[in-house]
Design a protein around this motif. Sequence first.
Motif, PDB file in Angstrom:
ATOM      1  N   SER A 121       0.820  -1.216   0.000  1.00 39.35           N
ATOM      2  CA  SER A 121       0.000   0.000   0.000  1.00 39.35           C
ATOM      3  C   SER A 121       0.853   1.266   0.000  1.00 39.35           C
ATOM      4  O   SER A 121       0.531   2.238  -0.660  1.00 39.35           O
ATOM      5  CB  SER A 121      -0.900   0.039   1.235  1.00 39.35           C
ATOM      6  OG  SER A 121      -1.686  -1.103   1.302  1.00 39.35           O
ATOM      7  N   ASP A 123       4.013   1.382  -0.877  1.00 41.18           N
ATOM      8  CA  ASP A 123       5.081   1.285  -1.878  1.00 41.18           C
ATOM      9  C   ASP A 123       6.471   1.309  -1.232  1.00 41.18           C
ATOM     10  O   ASP A 123       7.385   1.985  -1.706  1.00 41.18           O
ATOM     11  CB  ASP A 123       4.942   2.451  -2.889  1.00 41.18           C
ATOM     12  CG  ASP A 123       5.616   2.116  -4.205  1.00 41.18           C
ATOM     13  OD1 ASP A 123       5.912   0.928  -4.425  1.00 41.18           O
ATOM     14  OD2 ASP A 123       5.871   3.053  -4.977  1.00 41.18           O
ATOM     15  N   LYS A 142       5.768   8.658   6.062  1.00 38.00           N
ATOM     16  CA  LYS A 142       4.923   7.545   5.633  1.00 38.00           C
ATOM     17  C   LYS A 142       5.141   6.327   6.532  1.00 38.00           C
ATOM     18  O   LYS A 142       4.189   5.643   6.921  1.00 38.00           O
ATOM     19  CB  LYS A 142       5.237   7.167   4.170  1.00 38.00           C
ATOM     20  CG  LYS A 142       4.544   8.060   3.156  1.00 38.00           C
ATOM     21  CD  LYS A 142       5.071   7.858   1.761  1.00 38.00           C
ATOM     22  CE  LYS A 142       4.636   6.567   1.124  1.00 38.00           C
ATOM     23  NZ  LYS A 142       4.975   6.508  -0.328  1.00 38.00           N
ATOM     24  N   GLU A 172      -2.116   9.322  -1.554  1.00 37.29           N
ATOM     25  CA  GLU A 172      -2.012   7.895  -1.192  1.00 37.29           C
ATOM     26  C   GLU A 172      -2.579   7.672   0.210  1.00 37.29           C
ATOM     27  O   GLU A 172      -3.307   6.720   0.454  1.00 37.29           O
ATOM     28  CB  GLU A 172      -0.542   7.446  -1.188  1.00 37.29           C
ATOM     29  CG  GLU A 172       0.010   7.065  -2.538  1.00 37.29           C
ATOM     30  CD  GLU A 172       1.511   6.786  -2.453  1.00 37.29           C
ATOM     31  OE1 GLU A 172       2.008   6.448  -1.355  1.00 37.29           O
ATOM     32  OE2 GLU A 172       2.186   6.937  -3.480  1.00 37.29           O
ATOM     33  N   GLN A 175      -6.248   7.815   0.356  1.00 41.24           N
ATOM     34  CA  GLN A 175      -6.844   6.543  -0.105  1.00 41.24           C
ATOM     35  C   GLN A 175      -6.819   5.493   1.003  1.00 41.24           C
ATOM     36  O   GLN A 175      -7.767   4.727   1.172  1.00 41.24           O
ATOM     37  CB  GLN A 175      -6.098   6.024  -1.335  1.00 41.24           C
ATOM     38  CG  GLN A 175      -6.429   6.806  -2.603  1.00 41.24           C
ATOM     39  CD  GLN A 175      -5.518   6.452  -3.766  1.00 41.24           C
ATOM     40  OE1 GLN A 175      -4.775   5.472  -3.717  1.00 41.24           O
ATOM     41  NE2 GLN A 175      -5.572   7.262  -4.815  1.00 41.24           N
TER      42      GLN A 175
END
Lengths: 242, 246
Positions: A121, A123, A142, A172, A175
Amino acid sequence: MEAIRTVDLTKRYKNIVAVDKLNLSVDQGEIFALLGVNGAGKTTTVKMLTTLTRPSEGDAFIMGKSATKEPYEVKKFIDVSMQETAIAKNLSVSENLSFYADICSIKKDEAQARISEIVESFDFSSVLNKRAKTLSGGWQRKLSIATALISRPAVLFLDEPTLGLDVLARRELWQMIEKLRGKTTIVLTTHYMEEAQALSDRIGIMKGGRLIAVDTANGFIKKTGADNFEDAFVSVIEKGGV
Amino acid sequence: MSFSRALTLAGRNFKEIRRDTLSLGFLFGLPVFMLVLFYFIFHKLTPQFEMRYLAPAMTGFGQAFISLFSGILITTDRSSSFMARLYATRTRPSEFIIGYALAMVPFALIQTLIFLTAAVVIDVSFFSPYLFTILPLSAVTCAFFIAAGLLLGALCNEKSVGGVASVIVMGQSVLSGMWFPTEGLEGGFMTVMNALPFKNVTVIMQNAAAGIFTFDGVLRPLIIVCAYTVVLFTLATVVFRSKMTK
């Protein structure tokens, strides 16, 4: 059913009232955004809800458990992504993810499955074996957020999660948050109006430690007669309510 | 309390320390440098610096650096969001303390091994089978220094911990009797030295190296050091708990 309920939640630092008699209710599965200018009391509120700061008065109940009387029961249900990046900088991305899975007592097989899902998810595959301290600020951010998702908490606190992320990384994360909608209760603090508007079911606006208004983004726009949510937010802050 | 969570924390802390090569160089290198330096300068002038006294005493002195090291590690973590994030998990104060303590033990043992090896290389006559007893004993005595470091790390901030933890290094240096013979000392100073753990650590190491495993030789000083260790670990846990929720 309520996931979060606060009763006159107050935090004082000497003569400063950081949060003043906050009464708030958030339903299970709801995404609730806390907005406010700097010093409004958003982070202090999150810290009290996550048991990191003890309230001066009042109490918060997470999934029915008291944050002041049963903090370790509350901790079973929550996870948090701090405002600052919170990772072990000398560990690799993979080691950080495994570390948090172990801290949350997730069984090995299950942990591996969740880590694989998160790696895909977010990356992370290209940086999996790199030490966290060698990553850019965006990647570190992240990773910090990813570690909060590993435990799949019932209630997730995201304190300014997209601060320092570029537009793509921010999208991202949006999402990811969308995927959790309805399954995880999320309390989100942010300075980005479009983020609050896009993601949250309801929005609470804080000023000077007080929760001055709670509504949906559209509700605020209608009630203030503003053209957009940002103008509505400014109007609420200036008037001290709707 | 979850021992598995404490082990997870210990694993992370171990990796953090292992990957900090500069600090490790300091931890292992400086005391060995002092051992070599003091031996070659003084061993012919005074028996205090003969290897049979100096090397076991330096083992205790080297462990004092573990206090400094663990204090700095815990304050660095405490000042970071990483620790605040961990506070929000179910990790209990005792698990944090055990996690830090366990991570430090292997480094203390490696340090002891390095000392003894260096000492034997410099002076082969120092070697005796009794040296092998120093390793398990140092595993016990290092717990005292780790506990002291953790307590100071829980009490101090990043800026002050270096200076405050130096008190332990100074204590082990001045109050252990490693630099001067204590036989002639009497009165209050000697009573203080005997009551504090520093001299007792040196006595344990020196007597173990000499094969003197009597009650007064090893057991009594070991009991004193262990008592301090228990008190310091308890205090460190209490202080750590109070710092977890502000």
